[in-house]
Design an enzyme around this catalytic site. Structure first.
Site, PDB file in Angstrom:
ATOM      1  N   ALA A  58       3.037  -0.561   5.256  1.00 16.89           N
ATOM      2  CA  ALA A  58       2.403  -0.808   6.427  1.00 16.89           C
ATOM      3  C   ALA A  58       1.769  -1.948   6.879  1.00 16.89           C
ATOM      4  CB  ALA A  58       1.354   0.336   6.361  1.00 16.89           C
ATOM      5  N   TYR A 108      10.959   9.119   1.456  1.00  9.61           N
ATOM      6  CA  TYR A 108      10.990   8.296   0.448  1.00  9.61           C
ATOM      7  C   TYR A 108      11.553   8.624  -0.801  1.00  9.61           C
ATOM      8  CZ  TYR A 108       7.476   6.121   3.535  1.00  9.61           C
ATOM      9  OH  TYR A 108       6.862   5.495   4.678  1.00  9.61           O
ATOM     10  N   ARG A 142      12.421   5.624  12.905  1.00 12.80           N
ATOM     11  CA  ARG A 142      11.108   5.939  12.577  1.00 12.80           C
ATOM     12  C   ARG A 142      10.219   6.024  13.966  1.00 12.80           C
ATOM     13  NH1 ARG A 142       8.756   5.470   6.938  1.00 12.80           N
ATOM     14  NH2 ARG A 142       7.565   7.320   7.773  1.00 12.80           N
ATOM     15  N   PRO A 191       0.995  -1.331  -0.059  1.00 13.81           N
ATOM     16  CA  PRO A 191      -0.003   0.178   0.178  1.00 13.81           C
ATOM     17  C   PRO A 191       0.647   1.350  -0.001  1.00 13.81           C
ATOM     18  CG  PRO A 191      -0.006  -0.948   1.997  1.00 13.81           C
ATOM     19  CD  PRO A 191       0.321  -1.922   1.238  1.00 13.81           C
ATOM     20  N   ASN A 192       0.290   2.201  -0.712  1.00 14.77           N
ATOM     21  CA  ASN A 192       0.838   3.675  -0.793  1.00 14.77           C
ATOM     22  C   ASN A 192       2.202   3.606  -1.762  1.00 14.77           C
ATOM     23  OD1 ASN A 192      -1.342   4.861   0.751  1.00 14.77           O
ATOM     24  ND2 ASN A 192      -0.604   3.880   2.442  1.00 14.77           N
ATOM     25  N   ASN A 248       8.051  -5.663  -0.553  1.00 17.04           N
ATOM     26  CA  ASN A 248       7.823  -4.188   0.372  1.00 17.04           C
ATOM     27  C   ASN A 248       6.344  -4.145   0.767  1.00 17.04           C
ATOM     28  OD1 ASN A 248       7.564  -1.672   1.408  1.00 17.04           O
ATOM     29  ND2 ASN A 248       9.039  -0.740   0.018  1.00 17.04           N
ATOM     30  N   GLU A 298      12.359  -9.219   2.872  1.00 20.63           N
ATOM     31  CA  GLU A 298      11.592  -7.853   3.257  1.00 20.63           C
ATOM     32  C   GLU A 298      12.260  -6.713   2.913  1.00 20.63           C
ATOM     33  OE1 GLU A 298       9.850  -6.319   7.348  1.00 20.63           O
ATOM     34  OE2 GLU A 298      10.463  -8.343   7.341  1.00 20.63           O
ATOM     35  N   HIS A 340      12.429  -2.335   2.601  1.00 22.62           N
ATOM     36  CA  HIS A 340      11.941  -0.968   3.077  1.00 22.62           C
ATOM     37  C   HIS A 340      12.747   0.044   2.620  1.00 22.62           C
ATOM     38  CE1 HIS A 340       8.862  -3.123   5.702  1.00 22.62           C
ATOM     39  NE2 HIS A 340       9.937  -3.773   6.189  1.00 22.62           N
ATOM     40  N   ARG A 393       4.777  11.244  -2.234  1.00 25.91           N
ATOM     41  CA  ARG A 393       4.814  10.873  -0.938  1.00 25.91           C
ATOM     42  C   ARG A 393       5.917  11.019   0.035  1.00 25.91           C
ATOM     43  NH1 ARG A 393       4.087   5.030   1.920  1.00 25.91           N
ATOM     44  NH2 ARG A 393       3.493   5.811   3.840  1.00 25.91           N
TER      45      ARG A 393
END
Length: 148
Positions: A77, A23, A107, A10-11, A74, A98, A100, A18
């Site tokens: 969330a 990012y 964060r 998502p996103n 990735n 995984e 990111h 964004r």
């Protein structure tokens, strides 16, 4: 030729717009195009997909089991709370890494937890777009070591 499925959650379709201070300015399409070029040099065939829907990601994970040598994920969330994605990864034999873009441990505290970490072979966090290439290289290394 090794085949790898790259899934983005998502996103990530909003990359480039964004929160560019976190990012970066590259779009997901640009990042995936760069990854495709690097994969060719590594003699790896890449397929990539993005969805904002948990169930669609789960379906793609299930389908990848017999079609791909590994998965780079990735999960956005979903990383922090999707036990359904975790269980999908655990249910297949394709190794998963995984990824990111940002350092999730530098964060907000809710991002420090990955429910996926117990079922993936590794995690790459905080290196921006090159993290995808690092994951491909890690997957190659893992699979070659596994097949010795």
């Amino acid at each position: 030729m090794m085949k790898v499925l790259v899934l983005n959650g998502p996103n990530l379709n909003r990359l480039g717009k964004r929160e560019p201070t976190i990012y970066g300015n590259e779009t997901l399409e640009q990042i995936m195009n760069d990854l495709d070029q690097q994969a060719k040099l590594l003699e790896v065939e890449i397929a990539h997909k993005q969805s904002n829907h948990e169930g669609e990601l789960i379906d793609w994970i299930h389908q990848a089991d017999d079609r791909y040598d590994g998965i780079i994920l990735n999960a956005g969330a979903f990383t922090h709370y999707s036990y359904a994605i975790r269980d999908a990864i655990a249910s297949i034999s394709s190794p998963t890494i995984e990824v990111h873009l940002s350092n999730i441990y530098a964060r907000e505290s809710f991002r420090h937890t990955s429910v996926l970490s117990e079922v993936v072979i590794g995690q790459i966090s905080g290196f921006g777009p090159i993290g995808y290439e690092l994951a491909v290289r890690g997957l190659i290394h893992f699979l070659r070591g596994k097949n010795r």
